[in-house]
Design an enzyme around this catalytic site. Sequence first.
Site, short mmCIF file in Angstrom:
data_model
loop_
_atom_site.label_atom_id
_atom_site.label_comp_id
_atom_site.label_asym_id
_atom_site.label_seq_id
_atom_site.Cartn_x
_atom_site.Cartn_y
_atom_site.Cartn_z
N GLU A 46 46.72 78.47 32.40
CA GLU A 46 46.07 79.31 31.39
C GLU A 46 44.63 79.65 31.75
OE1 GLU A 46 48.12 76.86 30.67
OE2 GLU A 46 49.64 77.71 29.34
N HIS B 176 52.51 72.76 18.58
CA HIS B 176 53.13 74.09 18.55
C HIS B 176 52.91 74.72 17.18
CE1 HIS B 176 55.21 72.35 22.03
NE2 HIS B 176 55.54 73.57 22.39
C1 LIG Z 1 49.60 74.05 29.38
C2 LIG Z 1 50.95 74.50 28.91
N1 LIG Z 1 51.28 75.80 29.03
C3 LIG Z 1 52.50 76.24 28.62
C4 LIG Z 1 53.41 75.37 28.09
C5 LIG Z 1 54.76 75.88 27.59
N2 LIG Z 1 55.86 75.33 28.40
C6 LIG Z 1 56.57 74.26 27.99
S1 LIG Z 1 57.73 73.77 29.14
C7 LIG Z 1 57.29 75.05 30.16
C8 LIG Z 1 57.98 75.19 31.49
C9 LIG Z 1 57.79 73.95 32.30
O1 LIG Z 1 58.31 74.12 33.58
P1 LIG Z 1 58.39 72.93 34.59
O2 LIG Z 1 57.06 72.26 34.70
O3 LIG Z 1 58.98 73.46 35.85
O4 LIG Z 1 59.36 71.88 33.91
P2 LIG Z 1 60.91 72.07 33.55
O5 LIG Z 1 60.98 72.63 32.18
O6 LIG Z 1 61.50 72.99 34.57
O7 LIG Z 1 61.48 70.70 33.63
C10 LIG Z 1 56.27 75.82 29.62
C11 LIG Z 1 55.66 76.99 30.26
C12 LIG Z 1 53.01 74.03 27.96
N3 LIG Z 1 53.83 73.12 27.40
N4 LIG Z 1 51.80 73.63 28.38
#
Ligand SMILES: Cc1ncc(C[n+]2csc(CCOP(=O)(O)OP(=O)(O)O)c2C)c(N)n1
Lengths: 343, 343, 321, 321
Positions: D58, D125
């Site tokens: 971000e 959230h």
């Molecule tokens: C700082 C932040 N930005 C955005 C999010 C929203 N978000 C939650 S899970 C996710 C995807 C996470 O991807 P990854 O790290 O590859 O884990 P996976 O879900 O694939 O296990 C996002 C963008 C968040 N939780 N925290």
Amino acid sequence: MVQTVIEPTSAGDVSATRDLYIKAYRFMLLARVLDDKLASLYRAGKILGGVFLGRGQEALSVSIGVGLRERDIFAPLIRDMAGRLAFNESVLDAARTFLGSSLGPMRGRDGNIHRGRPKEGQLAMISHLGAMISVVNGGLFARRMRGIKGTVGVACCGDGSTSTGSFHEAMNQAAIEKLPLVMVVADNQYAYSTPTERQFACRSLVDRAVGYGIPGYEVDGTNLTACLNVVGEAIARARAGEGPQLVVANLLRLCGHGEHDDAQYIEPKLKASDLGRDCMKLAEAYLTQQSWADAATLSKWRAEAVQKVEEATAAAQREPGPDPFAENYWAALSTENLLEGNE
Amino acid sequence: MVQTVIEPTSAGDVSATRDLYIKAYRFMLLARVLDDKLASLYRAGKILGGVFLGRGQEALSVSIGVGLRERDIFAPLIRDMAGRLAFNESVLDAARTFLGSSLGPMRGRDGNIHRGRPKEGQLAMISHLGAMISVVNGGLFARRMRGIKGTVGVACCGDGSTSTGSFHEAMNQAAIEKLPLVMVVADNQYAYSTPTERQFACRSLVDRAVGYGIPGYEVDGTNLTACLNVVGEAIARARAGEGPQLVVANLLRLCGHGEHDDAQYIEPKLKASDLGRDCMKLAEAYLTQQSWADAATLSKWRAEAVQKVEEATAAAQREPGPDPFAENYWAALSTENLLEGNE
Amino acid sequence: MSITYLEAIREAQAKALRDDPRVFIYGQDVGAFGGAFKATKGLAKEFPGRVLDAPIAEDAMAGLAIGAALEGMRPILEMQFADFSTVAFNQIVNQAATMFWRTNISCPITVRLPCGGTAGGGPFHSQTMEAIYAHYPGLVVLTPATVEDAYSMLLEAVAIDDPVIFCEHKFLYYHLKADSLPTEALPVGKARIARVGRDLTLVTYSAMVHESLAAADELLSEGWEVEVVDLRSVKPLDTDTVIASVARTGRLLCVGEAWPWGGVTAEVITRVVCEGYDLLDAPPQRLNAKDTPVPYHPNLWSAHRPTARSIAAAARKVLQR
Amino acid sequence: MSITYLEAIREAQAKALRDDPRVFIYGQDVGAFGGAFKATKGLAKEFPGRVLDAPIAEDAMAGLAIGAALEGMRPILEMQFADFSTVAFNQIVNQAATMFWRTNISCPITVRLPCGGTAGGGPFHSQTMEAIYAHYPGLVVLTPATVEDAYSMLLEAVAIDDPVIFCEHKFLYYHLKADSLPTEALPVGKARIARVGRDLTLVTYSAMVHESLAAADELLSEGWEVEVVDLRSVKPLDTDTVIASVARTGRLLCVGEAWPWGGVTAEVITRVVCEGYDLLDAPPQRLNAKDTPVPYHPNLWSAHRPTARSIAAAARKVLQR
Ligand SMILES: Cc1ncc(C[n+]2csc(CCOP(=O)(O)OP(=O)(O)O)c2C)c(N)n1
Ligand SMILES: Cc1ncc(C[n+]2csc(CCOP(=O)(O)OP(=O)(O)O)c2C)c(N)n1
Ligand SMILES: [Mg+2]
Ligand SMILES: [Mg+2]
């Protein structure tokens, strides 16, 4: 310093290897059954908030749980049901949190994947990705100051989370302080819908290790033996005082990002590739092939897992939700005399 | 992908090489003279706020300035007087900002090292380290969207700044987007008083490049020829569409963190090492050795630099400071009808 | 003997380190160097291994402190300037501040923020962030205005089981002196009547206490007796003391160095009018910094922040209604 | 035809992309996937290369938008949840917000923050961050409460030359429907009288407008006519409209979903009492969320935030004085 371990050489006592494998498999199974149950409860409208599953990532996750010891620190992320259960979480803790029981560890205040018991070494994640890693560092740092030796901390995250500034700051911090941190990255090819080519441009995330001056290992996340070896060795090295370790597992999430997501964006080619294999099925085949379990044993184990899960979810569903008038929920400080009157 | 360039092979036209070297040297000299003047004005109590000098880092910094073209983007940091001047900054802009003239580019609102002219490609840094890199990315990204080709952006930072989450997020972002960003890290062995062993644990910061999937180059920051080559080539490659480039220069800051700091913490061993050589002296020796300039020419150049600096600082000192009642300083929005009455 | 506000902060840390093995200090350049402002001078030597230089990574600095606090330690985190705590913002407001409420485990970290304007400080070395942190549940936000409070409140901050944002004012570091360190003090959460008066209640905190006292002097020469309330802590905020003062004076002016929108001044006025409306004989007023970044140049800076003069002018308006 | 609040946000973005080549959208999963809430559904396809997936970064997302804005673009940044904007906080409040004042170059970015509580959202959230951003000079903070405003204010946000924090409320995404998109609208900076009444002015914004209107209905059955003012934008804040309403009713209740300390409600009350003190016939009051993180469980959540019921109760207290 970057090492790639595909198929580990399994040395040592065969029966210990078998026992560990079986223990790990049974926690994977329990996690899978519990995840499946949560998915169906979600579809039935019984769960509030999101349900995020570890389907396809159990082999990696469980390897952490079985590798840790009682006084270690674990910061699981959203797909770590298997690791949590194998570390020290009860099925009931999970069920209660997802089902909003006031008896769960979060008492209805926070939900689902955010549960934890920090006093027992299991951190309660906040949503902000990357934010838990430096908290693990802090725990390890404190232990060192207090002269407590031989404990390690494991932090988990996905491919997407490695893009956060928090990830970087914490990895670098651990490296400077030579903390016994094991960072386990599950590269499941997507962050929500975003494929890895929109997330990083290096060959593999293990290439980050050299930039922190720490060892990095890549592992096939669908292969339980490989995961047990690589994660186990990383934990052992950290415990032996060799400083932070990075483990990157390649695998595919075999479900949506959350249960609300049909994951249509996942490339069929990936699903059909080796990455798309189900670690559970591979483990079962291996168990059979090694004659460590036959079909009947596998069924029995599954039945036992199902029973545990059914009992816990049934119990949690009978429990009361939080009653905002019965308890003081509105104190954000532990120092009571510093609380201000609430509106 | 990590390359180490110690002494570059200088190919091509010797007279072009000489002209570039002399041009670069003269900007280094101007920067050094200006920095020295600011230091003495600071000691005389004429400057408000901090004075941070580029002493010892001119060869690296100037290489950026002479490598950039008019429509490029430059995000200098606190030790980039040489690069700023060589890019497009006037001595008067610098003098006015340090001396609080209301006619300077920051109009008395912000001071000293924070000056810039974003419309002319020179970003006005905020203090938060690491924060300018993604802003450069944004400029490059915008140009690409608008079909503008062949421009590059250079962002500068020190060893300490590489520990920021912002650095990581922006490097990774540039790599994903294949932006023509050249990231120039001046590893001057300290971040304020903090030595590099408390800042990172990798062998060299250039080892970070592989983790972003971009090329990285290490250069002797005391050697102007090496800097011109390595930085020049990195800029050329970025301009040619080869994506982000990381350049890490090894050198020593030959002054305090700011002029308030006597830098007693700097290891004598480092000062005595090759890192501690003064790039100005080395450049002068090289100029003489190549017979590109004799002592008289060097004196003449210096006298010219001194005159420029004296004129600019004298002029700036005669200029009025900002008058809070004469002008509307209290509008933080450009949209006037959205301003709220001030207290 | 005479001791400055800054030395009091150093002494409080030395005492905390001496008395409590759980205490350690983490921050950029706080070790051998003694910190950008020398607030930890000599402490690394006196307490080996307990005063540690951090990398330039405020998010991870805060995360480490939080993790250590969970393990029973009492970390003191020094931000080099309050302004840089924006980088640690997420860890502070979402991790530290929610910890106790979510997990029932307290998170005793003390975050020292060198705050506030000084001539030449400019937009990124002058900010006061108390309102930002006070908005979030789960944080204690302290704003000491005196040498004594700097000392006693920092010691109390370390002892408090919750995360404390300790806003120390850089303008007071060297200017403010006391004869000795206090042996007893008002507890956190109690405001102090810094000056007694019957005509107007002037509520303020941190460096503005001194500008307000100077304004009160000026107003006294015009015959007005101004009561100055030093809030000391802005969260919790001692509404009782403020309202009791307003009950005596009937008039209220709130002064803060921060920006106006949603600042301490708005919070105080709101509490007074909501809870003590009938006590007021005239409309309350607030005086804040102007709603722009903090200017670098002293000409602008002194017009940007409240000063004794502008405070006196604002007070006259309230008094003359 | 019927269009939801969420669809209005999508349509506004489609129109902005269509009408202005300088506009692009950047955010996690906003591309082919259409965003976590589908606010950019179909846009990546319709506007190739202009709706781009961002990494989970971000800070860099905001930095990129700022840099692009300096080059004359009009980026729209989608944060996946408002809560995650804490990670971009520094870039927003220190880089974007100070840009114009420092350099005289405007920084037209629009940051879309999916805000506010929904059942089961929990502490990370559900946050509403308008007070945090409004505290900083240099930002415009919008809080649309209706489908029409979601549409017209988002278009205006993109057109405004300054950084705009666009607080869209997730609770309204699907619940709220309108027959059609507006062709004209009140400008940003003007509040709207959402309901006319003579007994009490109820000032609110975002999702709380609807709770407040429901409370007004309830109170009407008791004979009270409540005027509901929808602020629409909290910075700038339309003090004139609020004060004019208070002049008619003599009573004021402010309602906000955010935490109380230094929130919109404190700011509004402060302005009214400082500027329109004599218009009040009774003490003003505020009603906010409780001062704890936002609870996950609906039992707790519905006791945590103001509801029609608790608003009506608070209003009765003001009315009965
Ligand atoms: C700082 C932040 N930005 C955005 C999010 C929203 N978000 C939650 S899970 C996710 C995807 C996470 O991807 P990854 O790290 O590859 O884990 P996976 O879900 O694939 O296990 C996002 C963008 C968040 N939780 N925290
Ligand atoms: C985010 C942030 N934290 C802290 C600071 C305070 N600070 C200013 S310069 C500096 C040291 C910078 O070191 P380095 O990046 O190595 O650059 P150098 O001064 O050596 O050129 C620090 C800590 C800052 N400006 N920004
Ligand atoms: Mg992933
Ligand atoms: Mg350095």
